[in-house]
Design a protein around this motif. Structure first.
Motif, mmCIF file in Angstrom:
data_model
loop_
_atom_site.group_PDB
_atom_site.id
_atom_site.type_symbol
_atom_site.label_atom_id
_atom_site.label_comp_id
_atom_site.label_asym_id
_atom_site.label_seq_id
_atom_site.Cartn_x
_atom_site.Cartn_y
_atom_site.Cartn_z
ATOM 1 N N GLU A 125 -16.832 13.695 2.282
ATOM 2 C CA GLU A 125 -17.471 14.860 2.901
ATOM 3 C C GLU A 125 -18.093 15.775 1.847
ATOM 4 O O GLU A 125 -18.189 16.987 2.060
ATOM 5 C CB GLU A 125 -16.472 15.648 3.756
ATOM 6 C CG GLU A 125 -15.893 14.896 4.936
ATOM 7 C CD GLU A 125 -16.902 14.698 6.073
ATOM 8 O OE1 GLU A 125 -18.082 15.094 5.932
ATOM 9 O OE2 GLU A 125 -16.492 14.133 7.107
ATOM 10 N N ALA A 168 -3.953 11.047 7.762
ATOM 11 C CA ALA A 168 -4.218 12.206 6.899
ATOM 12 C C ALA A 168 -3.624 13.481 7.515
ATOM 13 O O ALA A 168 -3.031 14.303 6.814
ATOM 14 C CB ALA A 168 -5.721 12.363 6.693
ATOM 15 N N GLY A 200 -6.865 7.182 17.629
ATOM 16 C CA GLY A 200 -8.025 7.756 16.948
ATOM 17 C C GLY A 200 -8.018 9.256 17.063
ATOM 18 O O GLY A 200 -8.435 9.968 16.157
HETATM 19 N N1 GDD Z 1 -8.395 12.222 5.140
HETATM 20 C C1 GDD Z 1 -9.142 11.477 5.934
HETATM 21 N N2 GDD Z 1 -8.936 10.130 5.980
HETATM 22 N N3 GDD Z 1 -10.081 12.057 6.698
HETATM 23 C C2 GDD Z 1 -10.837 11.282 7.483
HETATM 24 C C3 GDD Z 1 -10.693 9.893 7.570
HETATM 25 C C4 GDD Z 1 -9.690 9.289 6.756
HETATM 26 O O1 GDD Z 1 -9.479 8.086 6.749
HETATM 27 N N4 GDD Z 1 -11.620 9.426 8.456
HETATM 28 C C5 GDD Z 1 -12.306 10.494 8.897
HETATM 29 N N5 GDD Z 1 -11.846 11.613 8.310
HETATM 30 C C6 GDD Z 1 -12.280 12.983 8.504
HETATM 31 C C7 GDD Z 1 -13.759 13.209 8.336
HETATM 32 O O2 GDD Z 1 -14.096 13.427 6.979
HETATM 33 C C8 GDD Z 1 -13.982 14.427 9.223
HETATM 34 O O3 GDD Z 1 -13.690 15.617 8.536
HETATM 35 C C9 GDD Z 1 -12.974 14.225 10.345
HETATM 36 O O4 GDD Z 1 -11.979 13.345 9.827
HETATM 37 C C10 GDD Z 1 -13.623 13.624 11.606
HETATM 38 O O5 GDD Z 1 -14.279 12.440 11.274
HETATM 39 P P1 GDD Z 1 -15.820 12.160 11.660
HETATM 40 O O6 GDD Z 1 -16.266 10.995 10.885
HETATM 41 O O7 GDD Z 1 -16.589 13.422 11.593
HETATM 42 O O8 GDD Z 1 -15.695 11.607 13.114
HETATM 43 P P2 GDD Z 1 -16.036 12.257 14.518
HETATM 44 O O9 GDD Z 1 -16.738 13.553 14.423
HETATM 45 O O10 GDD Z 1 -16.653 11.258 15.400
HETATM 46 O O11 GDD Z 1 -14.545 12.439 15.029
HETATM 47 C C11 GDD Z 1 -14.284 13.104 16.163
HETATM 48 O O12 GDD Z 1 -13.792 12.301 17.173
HETATM 49 C C12 GDD Z 1 -12.483 11.791 17.022
HETATM 50 C C13 GDD Z 1 -12.069 11.076 18.275
HETATM 51 O O13 GDD Z 1 -12.894 10.030 18.560
HETATM 52 C C14 GDD Z 1 -13.360 14.182 15.738
HETATM 53 O O14 GDD Z 1 -13.356 15.204 16.681
HETATM 54 C C15 GDD Z 1 -11.987 13.665 15.515
HETATM 55 O O15 GDD Z 1 -11.142 14.754 15.257
HETATM 56 C C16 GDD Z 1 -11.531 12.919 16.734
HETATM 57 O O16 GDD Z 1 -10.252 12.390 16.512
#
Ligand code: GDD
Ligand code: MN
Length: 383
Positions: A70, A134, A236
């Motif tokens: 990020e 995480a 997830g």
């Molecule tokens: N530490 C860590 N490790 N952080 C992670 C990992 C990981 O393996 N994978 C993703 N993240 C972090 C990302 O950097 C971001 O800050 C947050 O988790 C959400 O990930 P995004 O890649 O932005 O995915 P999103 O916006 O589609 O995720 C949303 O939907 C999910 C459910 O489908 C978010 O609202 C999530 O919170 C939600 O669980």
């Protein structure tokens, strides 16, 4: 002569079991969510919250930000939390980074050196095991009474967001609080989808609780999170399941309409992003069904309806469409072809198109969950 022949054909079609079956499925498919939406909007949305809040409650808050690559957002994210109108000595931020290779941890360290008046802790996981893992790691370092999780790419536009969150949590009967979401600068498809879902989340919350939370902002009373064993693994959307476990203890899990968060939308691969999120939602609702017996009767109905919409309802639509296609092509049913044509002709209407597309996402997501749950997902470029 010709008219009577057509009428006769149409009448014959009407008795075709494939057509009848298809129409029944399609009517149920569209009828139930419409009825649910109408009921939620007219019966639940105007209800009082029945929550007694204390606007001066200022507990110690721990904000957990999980990050994987990020670097492009993390500084803005920390600025965003820093700009919150909340006593700084009562805020602690824990960034849990999982082996990012784009310099995210270095950016966190630099940022925190420049802001000595703000407590930022960086926790580094040596291996990436997904967001839920995480959050679990981050939770073991929490010192605050309230735990707020937030994605790096989510923006809290209102500087009073934290105040608003703790205000709702000041009520004894509330265990967890989430937000409504608006797409950042992106109109169109995502916006139409969100408008519909935001109304449902708030209406369900007013009725008692909503089963769907958001990683862009989810807040919990630490003592309840501890009671349910912290953030769960194997899903997830750990924030939603944690909230549902807290609801099973008898505390409300709500999304007030006064807490809004902007989220960035992927510029490419939007379809896979939506499918992956649908996969998480489906998995979450399946797991939530296990807690059904602990819920009061009104919340039981909400959970069952949401499970039905995400697990079953989309199949009715697909089956109905296949039956109509079969009746049109194999049985040469004129009426079936008219209904099929109608289904296509309506596609320019945005809300209908968004709805239909979402049904396809749900079906693909269910099938995909059978072999790949996407608990560790690939990073997408967002704007
Ligand atoms: N530490 C860590 N490790 N952080 C992670 C990992 C990981 O393996 N994978 C993703 N993240 C972090 C990302 O950097 C971001 O800050 C947050 O988790 C959400 O990930 P995004 O890649 O932005 O995915 P999103 O916006 O589609 O995720 C949303 O939907 C999910 C459910 O489908 C978010 O609202 C999530 O919170 C939600 O669980
Ligand atoms: Mn995100």
């Amino acid at each position: 002569m010709i008219e009577s022949w057509i009428l006769n054909e149409l009448f014959q079609d009407l008795t075709d079991p494939f057509l009848i079956m298809a129409l029944v499925l399609v009517v149920i498919h569209f009828g139930t969510p419409l009825a649910y939406y109408w009921y939620a909007k007219t019966q639940w949305l105007p209800k009082p919250w029945n929550i007694r809040v204390d606007g001066n409650y200022r507990p110690k808050v721990t904000v957990i930000v999980p990050t994987y690559n990020e670097a492009g957002f993390i500084e803005k994210k920390l600025d965003n939390v820093y700009q919150q109108d909340y006593p700084r000595d009562k805020v602690e931020v824990i960034v849990v980074d999982s082996a990012s290779n784009d310099g995210t941890p270095e950016k966190v360290k630099q940022w925190s050196m420049k802001h000595p008046d703000f407590h930022v802790k960086l926790v580094q996981e040596p291996v990436r095991r997904g967001m839920a893992h995480a959050l679990r790691t981050g939770f073991s370092y929490v010192k605050g009474d309230v735990v707020v999780i937030t994605d790096a790419d989510a923006i809290w536009e209102d500087p009073d967001t934290l105040k608003e969150v703790v205000k709702w949590l000041s009520c004894k009967g509330v265990g967890a609080v989430s937000c409504i979401k608006v797409p950042y600068r992106s109109k169109g498809f995502e916006e139409t989808y969100r408008q519909y879902y935001n109304v449902l989340r708030v209406a369900e919350s007013r009725a008692w609780s909503t089963p769907i939370f958001h990683g862009e902002l989810s807040a919990f009373k630490k003592e309840f999170l501890e009671k349910v064993g912290g953030f769960p693994l194997g899903v997830g959307s750990a924030e939603s399941l944690a909230a549902m476990k807290i609801a099973a203890l008898g505390y409300r899990a709500i999304t007030p309409d006064t807490i809004t968060v902007s989220e960035l939308i992927p510029q490419s691969n939007y379809v896979w992003w939506r499918i992956r999120r649908a996969q998480h939602l489906i998995l979450h609702l399946v797991k939530t069904l296990r807690y059904l017996k602990h819920y009061n009767s009104s919340f039981k109905q909400v959970v069952l309806m949401e499970a039905y919409f995400h697990l079953i309802n989309s199949w009715l639509f697909i089956t109905g469409a296949v039956l109509l296609l079969y009746a049109t092509l194999a049985l040469r049913s004129i009426l079936s072809s008219i209904f099929l044509a109608l289904g296509l002709v309506l596609l320019p209407i945005r809300s209908y198109r968004v709805w239909v597309t979402n049904q396809l996402f749900l079906v693909v997501a269910q099938l995909r969950n059978l072999w790949r749950k996407e608990l560790v997902w690939s990073k997408q470029r967002k704007l």
